[in-house]
Every structure is written in structure tokens, then in C-alpha cells.
Design an enzyme around this catalytic site. Structure first.
Site, short mmCIF file in Angstrom:
data_model
loop_
_atom_site.label_atom_id
_atom_site.label_comp_id
_atom_site.label_asym_id
_atom_site.label_seq_id
_atom_site.Cartn_x
_atom_site.Cartn_y
_atom_site.Cartn_z
N HIS A 1 64.01 39.72 -74.77
CA HIS A 1 62.57 39.61 -74.50
C HIS A 1 62.22 40.17 -73.12
O HIS A 1 61.46 39.57 -72.37
CB HIS A 1 62.11 38.15 -74.63
N ASP B 1 57.77 38.12 -71.14
CA ASP B 1 58.23 38.45 -72.48
C ASP B 1 58.04 39.95 -72.69
O ASP B 1 57.62 40.66 -71.78
CB ASP B 1 57.46 37.64 -73.54
N GLU C 1 66.87 34.84 -79.19
CA GLU C 1 66.52 36.08 -79.91
C GLU C 1 66.93 37.33 -79.14
O GLU C 1 66.11 38.22 -78.86
CB GLU C 1 65.02 36.09 -80.21
#
Length: 778
Positions: A272, A202, A336
Site C-alpha cells: 500500500h 495508502d 495485503e
């Protein structure tokens, strides 16, 4: 289901037990087969019990190494629970033995049968994994507090509902060493889970050694410090890092395989990825420089799909991942991923032109560019014999043809994917996010991301909703819970957030819905918690606290309070804010409250394990407990107990809008009418809004109070305009008091209008959410 009966010949049994008791204290304890998860069928019968003695053996088939390992597990489990460690042998069945065997003919490969009589315990499975689950049932049937165990004759037939029973651990935000990961796998095995989703990369850290790209761990696994709290702008000054070598990963994968758990790795892409970009900045749209992120959130810098070297990187990374993990699935994230860099990147725009991607169906060309990334990676993995899982954002644009969807933003993504014929794993935030708080009373809790997912909420989850056809329901592979670790640094904190909620998850995953009943589950849970104690797990103890059900009654015009405990322990309470003791008033039914009080209650137990003190401030106004009607509809996710929340005298103590104290409305004005029952004079109206702009929840833009004598013709009393001058995200409780000359009426209508989100906000131009906890008229 028959109940275990006390044996008539207990005297004779007692003599035998005294001769073989490991502790010598002669205490006799029966096994209890109603474990967690609850077996499908339990039928007890009359007859002599099986007595667990020091002479007991475990018998396994010859030449089956998996069954030998199963037997070793069982021997270890029995030694921990009873002090007796049986020997292991192969051959034919003997009296006084525990027999493990495969060969059960059953369509479910994880099905097993357990039969107990006075001579033996036999566990027969459709596979070695099935036998392992039978062993877990046997293990959990043994009382954790010691004594000589007897097993009543029984036949148990059992099989899981879902094939995918998962739990995720994020080690990117806070790294945990390999030995802890093994311990986490043991926790999963105890609860019959069979999938370990390992979130390895991440923005805040890269945790897997990739030999083709050594800087991923040299640079990407280390951040210089970590933000304090919820992006406070202050940092702890402590470097944080760590990664798993490939040898450690192979060892962990083998450790899980021995417990019939498949490890599914996640390499989150194309978003990410700041930890990778910090190591190899040429893979980004701007070229950097980048840093391993020290705060939490979603960041604009992501991989550049316009550059061919990005795909070279991903394929080389995933090739090493494939070599390390034999799982059918590789999780590629896909969540995301902002598109702002792609919108301005010449490489990405050239790729969009090359692929002839256009805005359509509510999605931009950049959304379709991410679909291209997903499809290309899927094709690569499919050619290697693997399949992809992605978070439900991969539905945006075009879904890759063979993708499995992990639905986290709610049920909708999973429902849509199942209707399209794609396999689905359900993991919605409202039920399955174990980084959320598990109690409304968060002041004494370790820091969490927010939200509210108590154990009863987890237990209530139905992963295959009725809107799906039977054919579509077949695409629901199973259920998973997620533990994100932005605010979880230690192994003890991991334990605390996972247990005992994982017990509720286990029943959702294993037990058919018609056989699940929460109250019965609660009666079984203390026995499992006893095993947690024996194993040294740091579980949350909210289940032993006093539970309060507080409901405004429009008939009695009072707040009706019902108190309870999991074990019916006596409860003592006060209404003046003082600490309750055994000398305080003992709760004997229902409490009716009509005025300002501070309710405090405690459960007092003979063993000294008293509950934490429940504390609730109740602030009554003239409008409290009066009939209220909502003329607009609350968001179903945030309706909780409905319109009565606006007049129940209960206030949210913080901005955790998922706690059940705030009622939420999505992008619409709130219109409520309160019937005061008789003409009532008031001079103020107080309305409180919960504001969390990062979650698109804003303060009100306008509040209007009107009065009526007949609930038909209303006259305006007061109108107040509100202006939010903030230009950055903020979070707080906004209290608005409207003051005016005395007015007398029976009906009062309150209108609260939402804010249009400002230009600086990602939701600019849209109407924000409104969250309200109380309308107080005085």
C-alpha cells in the site's frame, strides 16, 4: 436496578424550577442515568433531587489543569443541553454545586463514581480521564429536547471492560480537513472511546508532512482523478488531494489528548505504498514510473526490502512520526502485500539469500522476507521506546517478538496471536467494518463497499471467545471499528456510516457481556439519537424503520412474517405492492404468506417521523416452505438462518452476498433434498448463484436434479454443465433454469458443484465459493 420515582413533593419543586428555568416554560424533565454505554451499577434512592439552576457552580481541585479542562467541557455540554453555563471555581464543596475530584481508589484507572443528592452532584475518578467519562454519563443523562432538569438521588459506579476502545478513520482514500478530524474525535469522546487510529498513507494518497521527504506531499498527496464506483474503468476527471502539516497534526494530537484519546498513526508498509513510490520511484523493485493510484484494490508494486535505502527511508519517516505522536504504539500496517515483484527482483532475492530464508511451514521465502521487514522496523521503534501494531497478516511467516496484532480477517488471527502470548485488538470485518452496508435494502443507500454489518450485528460481538483461557483472554486489549473511505467522500457520509453503530460498539467495548442486552439497548438508543440531533450529526435512521423477521415454517408451509419497530410505533402494510398508509391494514401480530406477494410496510408516528417503506418481493414456487435438508455444510460465516433460506421465497436483489439473503458454501458442492410432502409434478428447476469473482465466489460448474419416491433411491432428472468463459473478474447474479419433461416425485435432490478457479485468477486451481439464494421447483 431501581427505577426513577416521581417525587411526592413535586409542587414545591415546581415553584423552585419556575424561578430558575432558562426557558421559563416550566417543563420539568428528569435525568435518565441509563445511558450508552450503560454504567456498571446504578442505584437510585429516595430524597430530594438535585436541581440544575442558573446559580450552579462546578468546583474543581486547585492547580489541576486537566480538571479545569474537564470542568470547561462540562460547562459547554450543559450550555448546549440546557442553556445553563455554570461558573467554575476551586475550593471546598458548596450546596448547589457539581464537584469534580480525583482520588477514587480503584485498580482500573478509568473507573469513576457519581453521587447525586439534593445538595450536589459529585463525580470522583481514579484519574482525570475517569472523571471525564463520568462527565459524559452526566451529559447523556440529560434529555435532549430541553426543559428544566432534575437529577434523582443516585450512586453510579462504573468502569470500562477494555483498555483499548478504538475507532479508525482512513483519510488516505478521501482526505478530510483538520477541523473535521477534530469533530470526529468529539464523536469518539461522546461514546467513551479512547483510541483514534489514523490511517494516514495508502496507494491513493500520502497525508502526513515529512520534512525529510517533501515529495511525499508534493507528489504523493495528489491523484489526478478517482475511479467512479467499484472500479468501473471510468474516472471523475477531478484531481483529489490534501495533507496535514506537522503543525496541524500536533494541534489534532493535543485536541485528542484533552479528551483523553490517544492518536495512533498508521504508516502502512511495505505494501500500500504507491503514493510513496510515485514520489520516490527508486524505492520500488522496478524503479517505476509509478502513479498515485486512482482505483481501489491491492497492487503488485510495493517497497523493495532488498534495497538498504528503503530502510533508510522508513526509519527517517518513522522518526518524524515519533516526534509528532506521543502514543506508545505506531501502526505499521503489514496487510495485503503481494510478493510478485519480490519473486523477480534481484535485490530482494539477494536479500533472501543473505538471510538464508527458505520456503517452510506453508510460507514462501518471500513471506519470511516480509517478516524480516516487520522485525527490523519493530526493533527500530522499540529502541525509540515505541511498540508496533500490525494487521493480522504479520502472523504469516514469523511474528515480530513484541508485536500487537490487529485481527481484521476474522477472529482466527487474534485467537492465534493471543495463544502465542501476543497482545491483540479485535476488529473483524463481520462485526467492525463500518464501511459495510448497515441494511439489507441497499438500493436507496449511499454507495458502500458491500457487506452487511447492521447495528445488531455490532452489538452481538464478543471479542474474547470462550476458546481462550483466562490468561489468553488477558491479551485481548480491546476492540476497534474501522471506517475505510474508498466510497465515502464527505463528512456527512462519514457520520452516516459511523452513527449509530458506534453506540453499539461503545457497549461492546465498555460493558461486561452478562450486562449487555440488545432489546434494552434499543430502548436507550433514542435518547442518544436525540443528542445526535442537537449536535447536528447526520446519523443513519434505520433503527426507526420497520424490522421484518421472515421465517419459512415447515409446519404451516408458509412464510411467517413478524414486523416490529424500536418504539412500538403502529405499522401498516399492503401485500399488493401499493404504498401503505394509515388506511392500510394495521399489523396486529403475524402475517402468513403462501403465494406471490409484494409486502410493503411503514411505521406511522404522531410526530410525523414515519419510517421508510419496507418493501419485500416474495416469489413462491411449488418447493417454497417445504421441508429441506442440507447434506453438506454451509460455511459458518455465511450460513445465516440456514437451509430454510433455500425455500423461503426471498431472493437476493444484488451481489451483496453478506446481506443475509445468500447462503454460502466454501469450496464444496451443495446437496439439498426437498420434501414436497406429497407426489408433485414439476417441469423446471431454477437455481440462482451470486458471483463476485474478486472475492473468490464463482458460478456453479454443474447442476444435477434427481427425483425419489422414498428419499433413498434417486433417479437423475436433469444434468446441466456450466462453463465460465470470462477471463477477467466479473460480478452478477447467474440464473440457471433446468427444463425437462414432466416428472412426479415426493423428494427432489439438487446438487450444485463449485467451479475450480481458472488460471487467470489468484486462486487458480482451488475450488471457489458458491452462494445460492433459492431453489425453485415448478
Amino acid at each position: 436496578m431501581k427505577k426513577i420515582k416521581v417525587l411526592a413533593a413535586m409542587g414545591a419543586v415546581m415553584a423552585i424550577l419556575l424561578s430558575c428555568s432558562p426557558s421559563g416554560n416550566g417543563e420539568i424533565v428528569p435525568a435518565n442515568y441509563e445511558v450508552i454505554p450503560l454504567p456498571s451499577e446504578i442505584v437510585t434512592s429516595e430524597g430530594d433531587p438535585f436541581i440544575l439552576s442558573r446559580s450552579v457552580k462546578i468546583i474543581i481541585p486547585e492547580g489541576n489543569e486537566k480538571m479545569r479542562r474537564n470542568a470547561e467541557f462540562l460547562a459547554e455540554f450543559l450550555e448546549i443541553s440546557t442553556g445553563i453555563k455554570p461558573g467554575i471555581s476551586t475550593g471546598t464543596q458548596e450546596n448547589g454545586a457539581i464537584v469534580l475530584a480525583t482520588g477514587l481508589q480503584h485498580p482500573n484507572a478509568e473507573a469513576y463514581e457519581m453521587r447525586v443528592d439534593g445538595k450536589s452532584i459529585t463525580i470522583t475518578g481514579a484519574s482525570e480521564a475517569a472523571v471525564f467519562y463520568g462527565i459524559q454519563t452526566l451529559r447523556k443523562s440529560i434529555p435532549a429536547d430541553g426543559g428544566q432538569v432534575i437529577f434523582q438521588p443516585v450512586t453510579i459506579k462504573d468502569e470500562p471492560r477494555f483498555s483499548h476502545r478504538g475507532m479508525m478513520l482512513d483519510v488516505a482514500r478521501h482526505f478530510q480537513p483538520a477541523e473535521f478530524v477534530k469533530r470526529y474525535i468529539d464523536i469518539l469522546a461522546l461514546h467513551n472511546l479512547n483510541r483514534f487510529h489514523w490511517h494516514l498513507t495508502d496507494d491513493q494518497g500520502w497525508r502526513i508532512e515529512i520534512k525529510a521527504y517533501p515529495k511525499l506531499t508534493e507528489v504523493g498527496s495528489q491523484r489526478k482523478h478517482t475511479v467512479i464506483g467499484r472500479n468501473s474503468g471510468e474516472f471523475d476527471g477531478k484531481p483529489h488531494g490534501g495533507f496535514y502539516t506537522q503543525d496541524e497534526i500536533r494541534e489534532i494530537v493535543q485536541y485528542a489528548r484533552e479528551r483523553y484519546i490517544t492518536v495512533i498513526p498508521e504508516i502502512d508498509l511495505p505494501g500500500h505504498m504507491l503514493s510513496a513510490l510515485a514520489a520516490y520511484p527508486e524505492l520500488g523493485c522496478t524503479g517505476g514510473p509509478y502513479e498515485v493510484e486512482a482505483t481501489w484494490g491491492v497492487f503488485d508494486d510495493v517497497l523493495c526490502p532488498g534495497k538498504e535505502e528503503t530502510f533508510t527511508f522508513l526509519e527517517r519517516v518513522l522518526s518524524e512520526v515519533i516526534d509528532l505522536f506521543p502514543s506508545e504504539y505506531i501502526h505499521i500496517g503489514g496487510d495485503e502485500c503481494p510478493k510478485v515483484r519480490w519473486e523477480k527482483c534481484p535485490h530482494c532475492q539477494a536479500r533472501i539469500r543473505e538471510l538464508k530464508l527458505k520456503d517452510s511451514n506453508g510460507h514462501t521465502a518471500e513471506h519470511y522476507l516480509q517478516s524480516y521487514v516487520t522485525a527490523r522496523i519493530e526493533k527500530f521503534l522499540n529502541e525509540k521506546g515505541r511498540r508496533i501494531i500490525g494487521w493480522d497478516e504479520i502472523l504469516e511467516g514469523e511474528l515480530a517478538p513484541n508485536a500487537t496484532v490487529m485481527s481484521w480477517r476474522g477472529m482466527e488471527g487474534g485467537i492465534q496471536a493471543a495463544q502465542m502470548g501476543h497482545d491483540v485488538i479485535m476488529t473483524p470485518t463481520a462485526y467492525c467494518y463500518f464501511d459495510y452496508y448497515q441494511t439489507q435494502y441497499t438500493d436507496e443507500e449511499p454507495l458502500a463497499i458491500g457487506g452487511y454489518v447492521p447495528i445488531e450485528k455490532v452489538y452481538s460481538f464478543e471479542p474474547a471467545p470462550g476458546i481462550l483461557t483466562e490468561e489468553q483472554k488477558a491479551h485481548i486489549l480491546g476492540v476497534q471499528a474501522n471506517l475505510w473511505t474508498e466510497y465515502i467522500e464527505t463528512a456527512e457520509h462519514v457520520d452516516y456510516m459511523v452513527m449509530p453503530r458506534i453506540a453499539a460498539l461503545a457497549e461492546v467495548q465498555w460493558v461486561e457481556p452478562e450486562k449487555r442486552e440488545y432489546e434494552a439497548f434499543l430502548t436507550r438508543l433514542p435518547r442518544l439519537v436525540g443528542l445526535y440531533d442537537k449536535l447536528g450529526y447526520n446519523y443513519a435512521k434505520h433503527i426507526f424503520d420497520v424490522q421484518a423477521n421472515m421465517t419459512p415454517s415447515f409446519e404451516t408451509n408458509s412464510l411467517e412474517v413478524e414486523l416490529s419497530t424500536i418504539d412500538q410505533a403502529p405499522i401498516y402494510y399492503t401485500l399488493d405492492g401499493s404504498a401503505p398508509t394509515a388506511s392500510s391494514t394495521r399489523y396486529d401480530g403475524r402475517i402468513s404468506i403462501r403465494e406471490n406477494v409484494e409486502l410493503r410496510a411503514v411505521a406511522i408516528r404522531e410526530n410525523g417521523h414515519n419510517s421508510r417503506i419496507l418493501s419485500e418481493q416474495i416469489k413462491a414456487s411449488k418447493s417454497s416452505y417445504k421441508p429441506v435438508s442440507l447434506l453438506t455444510t454451509a460455511d459458518p460465516t455465511y450460513r445465516f438462518t440456514g437451509e430454510g433460506m433455500l425455500v423461503d421465497g426471498l431472493y437476493g436483489s444484488n451481489t451483496n452476498y453478506k446481506s443475509g439473503k445468500w447462503i454460502g458454501f466454501g469450496g464444496k458442492e451443495v446437496v439439498a433434498v426437498i420434501d414436497m410432502l406429497e407426489p408433485t409434478e414439476i417441469t423446471t428447476a431454477e437455481i440462482r448463484n451470486c458471483v463476485v469473482t474478486g472475492d473468490w465466489i464463482f458460478d456453479a460448474s454443474e447442476i444435477i436434479l434427481e427425483a425419489s419416491s422414498d428419499n433413498e433411491r434417486f433417479t437423475e432428472v436433469k444434468r446441466q454443465q456450466l462453463v465460465d468463459t470470462n477471463s477477467t473478474h466479473w460480478s452478477d447474479i447467474a440464473v440457471h433454469t433446468l427444463s425437462f419433461d414432466p416428472v412426479t416425485a415426493r423428494y427432489y435432490r439438487v446438487t450444485v458443484k463449485p467451479t475450480v478457479m481458472p488460471a487467470w485468477h489468484p486462486g487458480k486451481g482451488r475450488k471457489a465459493y458458491l452462494f445460492i439464494d433459492e431453489i425453485a421447483l415448478n
